[in-house]
Design a protein around this motif. Structure first.
Motif, PDB file in Angstrom:
ATOM      1  N   TRP A  96      40.380  54.697   1.523  1.00 43.25           N
ATOM      2  CA  TRP A  96      39.741  54.239   0.285  1.00 43.25           C
ATOM      3  C   TRP A  96      38.768  55.297  -0.216  1.00 43.25           C
ATOM      4  CZ3 TRP A  96      42.996  51.154  -1.355  1.00 43.25           C
ATOM      5  CH2 TRP A  96      43.595  50.190  -0.545  1.00 43.25           C
ATOM      6  N   ASP A  97      38.065  55.972   0.702  1.00 48.07           N
ATOM      7  CA  ASP A  97      37.151  57.041   0.290  1.00 48.07           C
ATOM      8  C   ASP A  97      37.919  58.183  -0.364  1.00 48.07           C
ATOM      9  OD1 ASP A  97      34.884  55.721   1.179  1.00 48.07           O
ATOM     10  OD2 ASP A  97      34.810  56.782   3.098  1.00 48.07           O
ATOM     11  N   TYR A  98      39.115  58.487   0.182  1.00 48.91           N
ATOM     12  CA  TYR A  98      39.908  59.569  -0.391  1.00 48.91           C
ATOM     13  C   TYR A  98      40.440  59.185  -1.775  1.00 48.91           C
ATOM     14  CZ  TYR A  98      43.013  63.605  -0.608  1.00 48.91           C
ATOM     15  OH  TYR A  98      43.633  64.758  -0.984  1.00 48.91           O
ATOM     16  N   PHE A  99      40.874  57.928  -1.954  1.00 50.37           N
ATOM     17  CA  PHE A  99      41.269  57.461  -3.284  1.00 50.37           C
ATOM     18  C   PHE A  99      40.105  57.649  -4.262  1.00 50.37           C
ATOM     19  CE2 PHE A  99      44.728  54.487  -1.668  1.00 50.37           C
ATOM     20  CZ  PHE A  99      45.743  55.043  -2.423  1.00 50.37           C
ATOM     21  N   LEU A 102      39.693  61.321  -5.100  1.00 46.58           N
ATOM     22  CA  LEU A 102      40.747  61.766  -6.017  1.00 46.58           C
ATOM     23  C   LEU A 102      40.491  61.267  -7.430  1.00 46.58           C
ATOM     24  CD1 LEU A 102      43.958  61.280  -3.833  1.00 46.58           C
ATOM     25  CD2 LEU A 102      42.811  63.438  -4.414  1.00 46.58           C
ATOM     26  N   GLY A 103      40.147  59.993  -7.555  1.00 49.06           N
ATOM     27  CA  GLY A 103      39.889  59.429  -8.878  1.00 49.06           C
ATOM     28  C   GLY A 103      38.699  60.066  -9.563  1.00 49.06           C
ATOM     29  N   SER A 104      37.647  60.314  -8.813  1.00 47.25           N
ATOM     30  CA  SER A 104      36.427  60.907  -9.377  1.00 47.25           C
ATOM     31  C   SER A 104      36.624  62.354  -9.805  1.00 47.25           C
ATOM     32  CB  SER A 104      35.293  60.847  -8.351  1.00 47.25           C
ATOM     33  OG  SER A 104      34.990  59.515  -8.030  1.00 47.25           O
ATOM     34  N   LYS A 106      39.819  63.728 -10.568  1.00 50.58           N
ATOM     35  CA  LYS A 106      41.209  63.840 -11.003  1.00 50.58           C
ATOM     36  C   LYS A 106      41.451  65.016 -11.948  1.00 50.58           C
ATOM     37  CE  LYS A 106      42.857  60.655 -13.881  1.00 50.58           C
ATOM     38  NZ  LYS A 106      43.494  59.431 -14.395  1.00 50.58           N
ATOM     39  N   PHE A 107      40.648  65.164 -12.952  1.00 43.87           N
ATOM     40  CA  PHE A 107      40.911  66.186 -13.971  1.00 43.87           C
ATOM     41  C   PHE A 107      40.722  67.599 -13.421  1.00 43.87           C
ATOM     42  CE2 PHE A 107      39.965  62.324 -16.351  1.00 43.87           C
ATOM     43  CZ  PHE A 107      41.166  62.193 -17.008  1.00 43.87           C
ATOM     44  N   SER A 108      39.670  67.837 -12.664  1.00 40.31           N
ATOM     45  CA  SER A 108      39.472  69.179 -12.118  1.00 40.31           C
ATOM     46  C   SER A 108      40.520  69.495 -11.051  1.00 40.31           C
ATOM     47  CB  SER A 108      38.056  69.351 -11.564  1.00 40.31           C
ATOM     48  OG  SER A 108      37.824  68.463 -10.502  1.00 40.31           O
ATOM     49  N   LEU A 109      40.898  68.528 -10.229  1.00 39.22           N
ATOM     50  CA  LEU A 109      41.937  68.763  -9.223  1.00 39.22           C
ATOM     51  C   LEU A 109      43.280  69.092  -9.873  1.00 39.22           C
ATOM     52  CD1 LEU A 109      41.064  65.910  -6.693  1.00 39.22           C
ATOM     53  CD2 LEU A 109      40.866  68.378  -6.277  1.00 39.22           C
ATOM     54  N   MET A 110      43.634  68.366 -10.920  1.00 38.63           N
ATOM     55  CA  MET A 110      44.916  68.618 -11.593  1.00 38.63           C
ATOM     56  C   MET A 110      44.887  69.964 -12.318  1.00 38.63           C
ATOM     57  SD  MET A 110      47.774  67.155 -11.612  1.00 38.63           S
ATOM     58  CE  MET A 110      49.349  67.232 -12.428  1.00 38.63           C
ATOM     59  N   ARG A 111      43.770  70.273 -12.954  1.00 43.61           N
ATOM     60  CA  ARG A 111      43.643  71.561 -13.652  1.00 43.61           C
ATOM     61  C   ARG A 111      43.783  72.716 -12.654  1.00 43.61           C
ATOM     62  NH1 ARG A 111      39.304  70.511 -16.348  1.00 43.61           N
ATOM     63  NH2 ARG A 111      37.895  71.122 -14.699  1.00 43.61           N
ATOM     64  N   ASN A 112      43.139  72.595 -11.492  1.00 47.46           N
ATOM     65  CA  ASN A 112      43.238  73.648 -10.477  1.00 47.46           C
ATOM     66  C   ASN A 112      44.650  73.758  -9.921  1.00 47.46           C
ATOM     67  OD1 ASN A 112      40.546  74.266 -10.801  1.00 47.46           O
ATOM     68  ND2 ASN A 112      39.881  73.009  -9.072  1.00 47.46           N
ATOM     69  N   TYR A 113      45.333  72.631  -9.780  1.00 40.53           N
ATOM     70  CA  TYR A 113      46.723  72.619  -9.305  1.00 40.53           C
ATOM     71  C   TYR A 113      47.627  73.377 -10.288  1.00 40.53           C
ATOM     72  CZ  TYR A 113      51.399  70.692  -8.514  1.00 40.53           C
ATOM     73  OH  TYR A 113      52.753  70.538  -8.318  1.00 40.53           O
ATOM     74  N   ILE A 114      47.494  73.076 -11.564  1.00 44.64           N
ATOM     75  CA  ILE A 114      48.328  73.737 -12.580  1.00 44.64           C
ATOM     76  C   ILE A 114      48.029  75.235 -12.625  1.00 44.64           C
ATOM     77  CG2 ILE A 114      48.772  73.886 -15.068  1.00 44.64           C
ATOM     78  CD1 ILE A 114      48.403  70.768 -15.066  1.00 44.64           C
ATOM     79  N   LYS A 115      46.761  75.612 -12.515  1.00 44.19           N
ATOM     80  CA  LYS A 115      46.398  77.031 -12.479  1.00 44.19           C
ATOM     81  C   LYS A 115      47.034  77.718 -11.270  1.00 44.19           C
ATOM     82  CE  LYS A 115      41.902  76.908 -14.782  1.00 44.19           C
ATOM     83  NZ  LYS A 115      40.452  77.052 -14.583  1.00 44.19           N
ATOM     84  N   SER A 116      47.013  77.053 -10.140  1.00 44.36           N
ATOM     85  CA  SER A 116      47.597  77.617  -8.917  1.00 44.36           C
ATOM     86  C   SER A 116      49.102  77.811  -9.064  1.00 44.36           C
ATOM     87  CB  SER A 116      47.278  76.710  -7.732  1.00 44.36           C
ATOM     88  OG  SER A 116      47.834  77.217  -6.564  1.00 44.36           O
ATOM     89  N   LEU A 117      49.779  76.820  -9.648  1.00 41.46           N
ATOM     90  CA  LEU A 117      51.218  76.960  -9.879  1.00 41.46           C
ATOM     91  C   LEU A 117      51.509  78.160 -10.770  1.00 41.46           C
ATOM     92  CD1 LEU A 117      52.392  73.270 -10.477  1.00 41.46           C
ATOM     93  CD2 LEU A 117      52.803  74.688  -8.451  1.00 41.46           C
TER      94      LEU A 117
END
Length: 130
Positions: A96-99, A102-104, A106-117
């Motif tokens: 639950w802490d990890y959810f 992730l939710g808190s 979400k936008f920076s994690l996804m942005r970093n993922y796309i940059k990495s790809l």
């Protein structure tokens, strides 16, 4: 997440009636926070080690998961949920802490993922079959 906050609801949204799988989950917490997390986002942030993970210069990158779905989710005590994805990845247990993390974030994690790809010439789309 503050101590004492507990998850109150977790829901999944279907892709469509003719295709099996869920495209996102919504997690609501007792403190009023609610997050909608896509299957792709959860899959690329799975807390488990993954044999399909590419390590590029020490950076772990999962690609080709744009259309991944969630087949099912199983409670793991009061700790969290094991999510089974339609690419048969099933070893990650989302606490639950990890959810909440992730939710808190979400936008920076996804942005970093796309940059990495992009940095490594990879795509969110699965490779085309020949």
């Amino acid at each position: 997440m503050e101590e004492g906050d507990e998850t109150t609801i977790i829901r999944a949204e279907e892709r469509n009636k003719s295709i099996r799988g869920y495209v996102r989950v919504e997690v609501e917490f007792a403190n009023g926070s609610a997050f909608k997390l896509s299957a792709e986002f959860l899959r690329i942030n799975s807390p488990a080690a993954d044999g399909r993970l590419r390590s590029i210069g020490g950076e772990k990158v999962i690609s080709g998961r744009r259309h991944v779905g969630i087949m099912s989710a199983e409670p793991v005590g009061n700790y969290g949920v094991r999510i089974i994805f339609d690419d048969l990845h099933k070893t990650g247990i989302f606490s639950w802490d990890y959810f909440y993390h992730l939710g808190s974030n979400k936008f920076s994690l996804m942005r970093n993922y796309i940059k990495s790809l992009k940095k490594h010439g990879l795509s969110r789309d699965p490779p085309r079959r020949r």
